[in-house]
Design a protein around this motif. Structure first.
Motif, short mmCIF file in Angstrom:
data_model
loop_
_atom_site.label_atom_id
_atom_site.label_comp_id
_atom_site.label_asym_id
_atom_site.label_seq_id
_atom_site.Cartn_x
_atom_site.Cartn_y
_atom_site.Cartn_z
N HIS A 115 0.84 -1.16 0.01
CA HIS A 115 0.04 -0.07 -0.07
C HIS A 115 1.02 1.22 0.02
O HIS A 115 1.99 1.25 0.39
CB HIS A 115 -0.88 -0.08 1.31
CG HIS A 115 -0.22 0.07 2.49
ND1 HIS A 115 0.71 -0.75 3.17
CD2 HIS A 115 0.22 1.09 3.30
CE1 HIS A 115 1.09 -0.50 4.19
NE2 HIS A 115 0.90 0.83 4.11
N ASP A 117 0.68 5.40 1.80
CA ASP A 117 0.08 6.06 2.99
C ASP A 117 -0.27 7.38 2.52
O ASP A 117 -0.86 8.14 3.64
CB ASP A 117 1.13 5.99 4.16
CG ASP A 117 0.99 4.59 4.80
OD1 ASP A 117 0.17 4.11 4.84
OD2 ASP A 117 2.13 4.38 5.46
N LEU A 136 6.77 9.12 6.13
CA LEU A 136 6.62 7.98 6.89
C LEU A 136 7.66 7.88 7.99
O LEU A 136 8.79 7.43 7.40
CB LEU A 136 6.04 6.71 6.29
CG LEU A 136 5.87 5.50 7.27
CD1 LEU A 136 4.53 5.79 7.82
CD2 LEU A 136 5.97 4.21 6.32
N HIS A 200 4.73 0.20 0.02
CA HIS A 200 5.45 -0.45 1.14
C HIS A 200 4.42 -1.42 1.92
O HIS A 200 3.27 -1.36 1.59
CB HIS A 200 6.09 0.53 2.10
CG HIS A 200 5.23 1.22 2.46
ND1 HIS A 200 4.56 2.37 2.13
CD2 HIS A 200 4.33 1.12 3.80
CE1 HIS A 200 3.75 2.94 3.11
NE2 HIS A 200 3.77 2.17 4.05
FE FE2 Z 1 2.04 2.33 5.64
#
Ligand code: FE2
Ligand code: AKG
Length: 328
Positions: A115, A117, A136, A200
């Protein structure tokens, strides 16, 4: 907080890696002592049930302490550290905000889909992908030999093509990008930061003797068109010994937050085994509570008050002898 080797890496270098490659990784960036002290602030064995505090919840094979800014000074210090802010300052070219954060523990088994983010939500539902820049941040709080973070090299360059898909299938990545998968099995204290637009996941695993503990948080360059983007940040005011306009902005003081805390947990998100463990604990505590309430119901209130007065008197005369909890 950080090991010297990591302190010696300039934030410019990290930002440069993020801009050119989309990720940066440093094994054992945090000292072991810092991680241990951080984990001492979190009790994964104490699950919230009618508890008047922030704390740990269960969702399938994960335990989460979402509101760690209210529960762990070490986590607060790390999330608001100069290092993190310097990376954000170098990477973003407009105002950025902490949009979610959590400490979590993954045990026994997990199969996270591939996915990105860059999610937009309505309530708890993911409804769309956004194009705000975002980072992230991930810290391993245990040695990670399985369930390692995986990142598909250069995927931020093509991920927008799949904006209509909530996840990418294992098959799709395996057939098209097998050679681009980077996997990071690394030691406790490892620091990973990557572009949220990159594809990721945590590598799937199945080992009933294995647990991985992590701290994750996300910082997005939230523009005015995305008012309300992000989860609320519940912070313990006791920790705010470094408040500056920069940190207030980053934590979102006065900024609307529309997303519920992740995960949306309830009894229904617990595994049957965790429900049984909880029921056993609740049974013991419930019997104690019933016992207490039975005694209270047969004694006149005045007698209970007098007993408490007597205990208090004895305690003040012989402080070492007795310890009263007047709520009981
Ligand atoms: Fe993630
Ligand atoms: O735990 C990991 O390695 C990745 C977690 C992640 O990507 C997420 O929670 O969005």
């Amino acid at each position: 907080m950080f090991n010297l080797d990591f302190i010696n890496v300039s934030s410019n270098q990290i930002v440069n890696d993020l801009k050119t490659k989309g990720y940066f990784v440093f094994e054992q960036a945090l000292t072991e002592q810092y991680v241990d002290e951080m984990l001492q602030e979190v009790d994964f064995n104490q699950i919230l049930v009618n508890t008047n505090d922030v704390g740990v919840v269960i969702a399938q094979t994960y335990k989460f302490l979402t509101h760690c800014l209210a529960n762990s000074k070490k986590t607060y210090d790390l999330i608001t550290s100069r290092r993190v802010l310097d990376i954000c300052q170098g990477y973003f070219d407009d105002i950025y905000k902490l949009t979610n954060h959590r400490i979590y523990q993954t045990s026994k088994t997990s199969h996270m889909p591939w996915h990105t983010d860059n999610n937009l939500q309505v309530g708890k539902q993911l409804v769309d992908k956004h194009n705000m820049p975002g980072l992230l941040f991930l810290f391993y709080l245990s040695d990670v030999t399985q369930n390692a973070f995986q990142y598909v090299k250069n995927s931020r360059q093509w991920s927008t093509q799949y904006n209509h898909e909530i996840y990418l299938s294992d098959n799709f990545i395996e057939s098209n990008y097998k050679n681009d998968i980077l996997t990071f099995p690394m030691k406790k204290g490892t620091f990973i930061v990557c572009d949220i637009h990159g594809v990721h996941r945590a590598e799937p695993f199945n080992d009933h003797n294995y647990t991985r503990t992590s701290l994750l948080f996300q910082v997005d360059q939230v523009g005015s068109q995305y008012l309300g983007h992000g989860e609320k940040n519940i912070v313990n005011t006791e920790y705010l010994d470094n408040l500056t306009p920069e940190i207030m902005d980053y934590l979102g003081f006065g900024f609307r937050r529309d997303y519920p805390a992740f995960p949306c947990s309830s009894i229904a998100t617990m595994t049957p085994k965790d429900i049984l463990v909880l029921q056993r604990k609740l049974l013991v505590e419930s019997l104690e509570a019933l016992n207490k309430s039975f005694i209270k119901s047969i004694l006149p209130a005045e007698a209970i008050i007098n007993a408490k007065r007597l205990l208090w008197y004895i305690k003040s005369k012989f402080p070492k002898l007795i310890n009263i909890d007047s709520n009981k």
